[in-house]
Enzyme design. Structure first.
Site, mmCIF file in Angstrom:
data_model
loop_
_atom_site.group_PDB
_atom_site.id
_atom_site.type_symbol
_atom_site.label_atom_id
_atom_site.label_comp_id
_atom_site.label_asym_id
_atom_site.label_seq_id
_atom_site.Cartn_x
_atom_site.Cartn_y
_atom_site.Cartn_z
ATOM 1 C CG HIS A 151 -1.672 -1.236 1.453
ATOM 2 N ND1 HIS A 151 -2.915 -1.493 0.948
ATOM 3 C CD2 HIS A 151 -1.311 -2.367 2.127
ATOM 4 C CE1 HIS A 151 -3.306 -2.707 1.299
ATOM 5 N NE2 HIS A 151 -2.338 -3.264 2.012
ATOM 6 C CB SER A 272 12.297 22.174 -16.012
ATOM 7 O OG SER A 272 11.722 23.451 -16.091
ATOM 8 C CE LYS A 278 10.798 19.616 -12.333
ATOM 9 N NZ LYS A 278 10.026 18.718 -11.490
ATOM 10 C CD GLU A 285 7.691 11.646 -15.880
ATOM 11 O OE1 GLU A 285 7.418 12.159 -14.804
ATOM 12 O OE2 GLU A 285 8.143 12.301 -16.828
#
Ligand code: ARG
Length: 493
Positions: A151, A272, A278, A285
């Site tokens: 979880h 970025s 970043k 992704e």
């Protein structure tokens, strides 16, 4: 070219709408291979003569080396373009015989099957590579103690090796599935005709053998209209992608500043345009989103196949795009995952810190009370649960460590367990995250000894797979060479 009864050509817009010519470039090679085998068979049953074989095969080889030389103009698919080209180059009396005893319906599915065979081999090779990468990486991480999550909450202590091996096990099952799928794919539909066979003395077993198929498909309707192996292969691919997307998700979370368990290499991190700090895990992704595309592809294929009437319908043509796209996506995703895993940095200290500060040793403490002091498990569970509550309030960095015998006596009066506080203190003091995995006994646990055994076993298994897939590849190479040699034999006879 096929319009023997029509009074006019296919309308241009309609032609564009129903044409598969663009995607068919992916099977030009296979269509040529299949056509060569058909030519050999037509020669053996005396439909073609030696000089005709020579001219047709010569032209097919030209196309093979210069695929752009054939005109696709006005053609619905690659089969039509190739036949038109052969007729143009060798004349109607030679090229016009090429489709004897064959239909595009058995031809297309033969092409798809022999390409799928190569694709399965390729996917297995890529799966093997990533699985080996996971195993190699796990060998370096037997000492990378980390919390395991259920979880997404800290559950038990484990190590990064155990985590990596959980996915190598899953990928091994995918390899198994693909080996078994290969047998169902490697069946010849060639010679089934449009739907009901041919009255010519075509030799289906001969073409099947030449193309390296294990068997012929025994029902001509099934042979030309079934695409269940496409569902199976795409669903195998979807399952692989789902595993890759789960690895991606874990690595994305663990590479966040808050976790800091891993760092993906600069060469795999995007940034970025605005925020200079970043380092974004974009390849992971994109693996997640490609998984969605593959699942969509599987749905597309199944939805096209659903409720189709018996026999070939043109709808079947539209299964090719999602099918081949899925193969390409899984191969590139496996490559990317391999690279990311190979170059990622494991932050062992951060993992260890998180483990030391974790209550994920709770079950171990309860099990020590069970094994050493014969406390019933449910009582031990209640006891340790109450101690967690207490300890959280003390706010110590190392869980349970500041609990006193007084605290324990309080808890014991509520839980009613027949055990002296000093034994509980001992059980707590005795355990740390390192020890937690070393005393874990069961097979498949993160105990480094157990993981070392599994690594050894998995390596042997992978070597076996790698030999097997190599053997399959060699068989196919041999099939391709044998086709050329057989033709040479005929021409030089
Ligand atoms: N382009 C077709 C396909 O990909 C080939 C078979 C065409 N058969 C037909 N009867 N129109 O499925």
């Amino acid at each position: 070219m096929y319009r023997s009864r029509h009074k006019e050509d296919l309308d241009k817009r309609t032609l564009n709408f129903l044409s598969s010519i663009e995607i068919d470039d992916k099977i030009l090679y296979y269509d040529i291979l299949c056509t060569k085998v058909h030519i050999i068979m037509l020669y053996k049953i005396h439909v073609l003569e030696k000089h005709e074989v020579s001219r047709l095969v010569g032209e097919l080889n030209n196309v093979l080396h210069h695929p752009d030389k054939i005109s696709r103009e006005g053609c619905e698919d690659i089969h039509e373009a190739l036949e038109t080209h052969l007729i143009k180059k060798t004349g109607i009396n030679v090229g016009g015989k090429i489709q004897t005893g064959r239909s595009r319906n058995d031809q297309i599915i033969t092409d798809i099957r022999i390409k799928a065979r190569d694709d399965i081999i390729n996917v297995i090779i890529h799966l093997n590579r990533l699985t080996k990468q996971l195993i190699d990486k796990s060998e370096d991480n037997l000492d990378s103690i980390m919390p395991l999550y259920t979880h997404l909450q800290q559950a038990q202590i484990g190590n990064f090796a155990h985590y990596l091996l959980s996915y190598s096990e899953a990928l091994v099952r995918e390899i198994d599935r693909l080996f078994s799928l290969y047998e169902r794919v490697n069946q010849s539909p060639l010679g089934a005709g449009p739907i009901g066979g041919s009255l010519l003395p075509i030799e289906r077993n001969m073409t099947a053998k030449l193309l390296g198929f294990d068997n012929i498909m025994s029902n001509s309707i099934d042979a030309t209209s079934s695409r269940d192996f496409m569902i199976e292969f795409t669903s195998n691919i979807a399952s692989i992608m789902i595993t890759l997307s789960r690895i991606s998700e874990d690595l994305i979370i663990w590479s966040s500043h808050e976790f800091g368990f891993i760092e993906i290499s600069d060469k795999h991190a995007s940034t970025s345009s605005a925020m200079p700090q970043k380092r974004n895990p974009d390849p992971l992704e994109i693996t997640r989103s490609k998984t969605a595309i593959v699942i969509g592809n599987l749905t597309t294929i199944m939805t096209i196949l659903k409720s189709l009437p018996s026999g070939y319908s043109r709808d079947l043509q539209d299964t090719k795009v999602p099918f081949w796209n899925s193969v390409e996506l899984v191969v590139s995703s496996l490559d990317i995952m391999n690279d990311v895993i190979q170059y990622l940095t494991v932050k062992k200290d951060a993992m260890r810190r998180a483990s030391t500060e974790s209550y994920a040793v709770s079950l171990d403490i309860a099990e020590v009370l069970v094994t050493k002091y014969k406390v019933p498990f449910r009582t031990a569970h209640q006891l340790v649960g109450a101690l967690v509550n207490l300890s959280i309030n003390i706010n110590d960095e190392i869980p349970f460590k500041s609990i006193s015998s007084g605290d324990i006596r309080d808890v014991l009066s509520k839980v009613k367990a027949n055990i002296e506080p000093v034994k509980i203190i001992k059980a707590i003091r005795d355990i740390d995250s390192n020890k937690s995995i070393r005393i874990r006994n069961s097979e498949g646990s993160p105990n480094p000894k157990e993981q070392t055994r599994i690594i050894r076993k998995s390596k042997l298994q992978l070597q076996k797979y790698s030999n097997e897939v190599q053997r399959m590849k060699e068989t196919i190479d041999h099939v391709k060479m044998n086709i050329s040699n057989t033709i040479k034999g005929i021409v030089e006879e």
